[in-house]
Design an enzyme around this catalytic site. Sequence first.
Site, PDB file in Angstrom:
ATOM      1  N   LEU A 167       0.984  -1.456  -0.035  1.00 55.46           N
ATOM      2  CA  LEU A 167      -0.470   0.080  -0.208  1.00 55.46           C
ATOM      3  C   LEU A 167       0.933   1.002   0.103  1.00 55.46           C
ATOM      4  CD1 LEU A 167      -2.830  -0.894   2.455  1.00 55.46           C
ATOM      5  CD2 LEU A 167      -2.607  -0.383   0.356  1.00 55.46           C
ATOM      6  N   ASP A 168       0.305   2.097  -0.220  1.00 54.18           N
ATOM      7  CA  ASP A 168       1.270   3.261  -0.967  1.00 54.18           C
ATOM      8  C   ASP A 168       1.075   3.894   0.421  1.00 54.18           C
ATOM      9  OD1 ASP A 168      -0.787   6.036  -2.763  1.00 54.18           O
ATOM     10  OD2 ASP A 168      -0.978   4.559  -1.084  1.00 54.18           O
ATOM     11  N   THR A 169       1.781   5.267   1.652  1.00 55.65           N
ATOM     12  CA  THR A 169       1.926   5.887   2.007  1.00 55.65           C
ATOM     13  C   THR A 169       0.652   6.338   2.129  1.00 55.65           C
ATOM     14  OG1 THR A 169       4.445   6.621   1.268  1.00 55.65           O
ATOM     15  CG2 THR A 169       3.920   7.153   3.539  1.00 55.65           C
TER      16      THR A 169
END
Lengths: 405, 511
Positions: free
Chosen positions: A167-169
């Site tokens: 998952l991105d930030t």
Amino acid sequence: MLGTARPLYLARDLSSRDLPGTGASRSACSRGERFHRRTQLAEAHGGAHWGSGVVDEPVRWRFPSAIAMAAGRAARTGLNGLFAVYKPPGVASIRVRDTVETLLLKELNSLEQPAVQQQVRFLPTTVEGNAGKELTLTVTRLPVLAAHPLVRGPEFTHLKIGAGHRLDTKSSGVFVLGVGHGNKLLTDMYNAHLTRAYTVRGLFGKATDDFSDTGRLIEKTTFDHITGDKLERILAVIQGTNHKALLMYSNIDLKTQEAYELAVEGLIRPMEKTPPLITAIRCLQFAPPEFQLEIQCLHETQQYLRKIVHEIGLELKSTAVCTQVRRIRDGFFTLDSALLRTHWNLQNIRNSIKDSKIKVKVGLQRSLSHQARSGKRHTDMDQVAESELHSTEGTSASDLTHKMR
Amino acid sequence: MAAARSAHVTHALRVRPPVFRGGHREVKGEGSPRWLLPRSLCCCCRAATSVAGLGGRAYRALLGQWPRLRCSSLGAGAGRGSWAKTRSSREVKEAEDAAPVFQYVGERSKRKDRVFVWGFCHAGALGIPSFIKPDASWKKRRRIQPTPYRLDTAEKISSAACGYGFTLISSKTTDITKVWGMGLNKDSQLGFQRSRKDQTKGYEYVLEPSPIPLPLDTPQETRILQVACGRAHSLILTDKEGVFSMGNNSYGQCGRKVTEGEIYSESHLIHRLQKFKGRVAQIVCGQDHSLFRTERGEVYSCGWGADGQTGLGHYNITSVPTKLGGDIAGVNLVHVATYGDSCLAVSDEGDLFGWGNSEYMQLASITETTQVNVPRHLPFKIGKIKDAACGGTGNAVVNEEGNVFVWGYGILGKGPNLMETATPEMIPPTLFGLSDFSPDTRVSRIRCGLSQFAALNNRGELFVWGKNIRGCLGIGRMEDQYFPWRVTIPGEVLDVACGVDHMVTLVKSFI
């Protein structure tokens, strides 16, 4: 403290000179092993205690045998399998993985402290004898320093924890991790090409350069003309075109009878890398300017979902930005089984691995056996497994029903 | 010495930044390269400049050489250029609040009506002249339009019909121009289209929607309700002035007496049919016959009857619209359908009646004969029928639950294995968009071309299947489609008209 201590960097000289048969390269010998030998030598020579710098945090050893030793120790923990954690927003997923590893190592290292081995030593002492001071041997019980945790370092220095679909930030949600042998299952899960479900929140009226509300503003527009049924229509079109793309990328000859049967049951799905595909999308909440969508997709990135929100805004002749991307399901793992930050400890992770063992095994077996059976034709019968899992867990709807006469 | 030291500094900066581990090393001596790590260890490029170990002068030299390194870390969130002025979050917020708001669509904007066409272009049936006569050098002649293409119309189109190489579109306006036609006009099925080059001659091919001059008594009051097209003739239904027919009349399909040796091209003749008991509510054209359904629920027919498609009990030509009998006598019919040589009718109670050609097993469930010239009831147990459509070789109906049933011969929509059946087979609703996320999706309308089917569901999605003759399915591919496939149209589809090798849809835009 270290009366007769020698500086660490000279230990090399000691081992090569004194130990026979160490003409081989020094790098084959780990630092730990050299420590061990040095203490043995020292005791043989005079029983001085060697203290050394206390190493508290796990140190990454560079030498192959050290890695093997660390792996061996990790295997003894019995932590093998897949589990899901809830990744909070604002944190990189690699950080999450590292944090989980560090927490697990801390707990494992603080767990058991076996009693330090004792040994019987005959030490020379002076005793008041007949002719003054005499040298005699006294029996003493001494701890084997080679096995002392302060000498050897912490028991567990490295755990193999692999991350599943990242998952991105800015996004949050279910994040699958594999530990030990579970890392092999991660590869299998990747090859099973299962869908993932997200809830995406959007805001009408703004367009930014990175499609999220923290980006640089590009344009502001009105949105008072947007109604729920207009949004529904746009979502229906998105679903329709993605459904077509799903069938097109599945590499099936559409002129065959089995293509028809798979299309009826909704089981056609690409089993290879494809551009992001949305298998289902619907509106959960609509309160202008905010709205919430549930998206089930394949091979997606979170930035792609933000782009979808932006494009929905454009289709509605307005603009939209994405405020939240939250993964609620990754393959078999749902929000219920994801561990929160406060629950990242050894016991909870062990329980989580145990609970998910069966469903992961069954699901992967089914998808891989069907993949093998279909051969060249890329089809997936995993929908059945997923829908069964969903029905048992009572989560959101599976992708397509099987209402066939 | 200082020069030598600075030489070392520049040398270091050119090669790689110094990498420090542990921070225990100290800069020692002058000119001593001790603080320069050997290349092999530098290559890992780990741990950025830890300047703690550098001595004072080297530190300043490092910073002096690399101003960008310092600025970029400070201005990370500000903008692209490293020299961009950093703005505080309050300034950014104020700038955003002051930004102008654009309005693309008003609050009470209406959805726009559009027409989309696709299929074979050469006859001009699509109504886009640049497909045949490109008006720009980069455009090429197009034989087939494989995907939906928007047709610009002057008015909102309420009814469309596709014939064999031509199209009629009509609007419910009270303006003088109510009907437009495009495509093949060799039998004057589009009326007389005066040629601009030669005022005495008419066009054989009409490339763009051209008004059809109807001989109306009250042209500014009458409204056109519906249009229908057959092989070489067309019918126009008005609300007050009956039905107008034009085109080929070799079999009496226009409802007037057959004249031997009549030349149909460049003909000005448009015949008016008013001798019906009651107002005509629906008109349909078969290949060479016409059916008229009145408000009373009765059906009249005229035209060719060799297959029994006129349903009048004989196999001869009929040139005057005559009422049908048989099983539909006394039945209140709500819908009739035909396109080839077989016909279907639906009653208000959901019963189905059929007559005409049965060579392709359309009526094989009730009779062995291949022609049925009297309407017969079809006792299918498939629920109450809401809509029916007849193709050239296959038939399709929709029941009140929204399920589609097909029978006949050809690509029926259940895969390549089902090529013919005498009894209706249901096509699973999942193929029409039914899913967990949209459980109340139903098929609302069914239409047939000569060898293709089109279904509309209640969400405005169009599904097509059948033989893809010259790209008439509009799915972007040239291959036949054996099960329902969605057509991507940028709008909600309200109605669809299927022809032999082209289709026309009436669409409402989303916004």
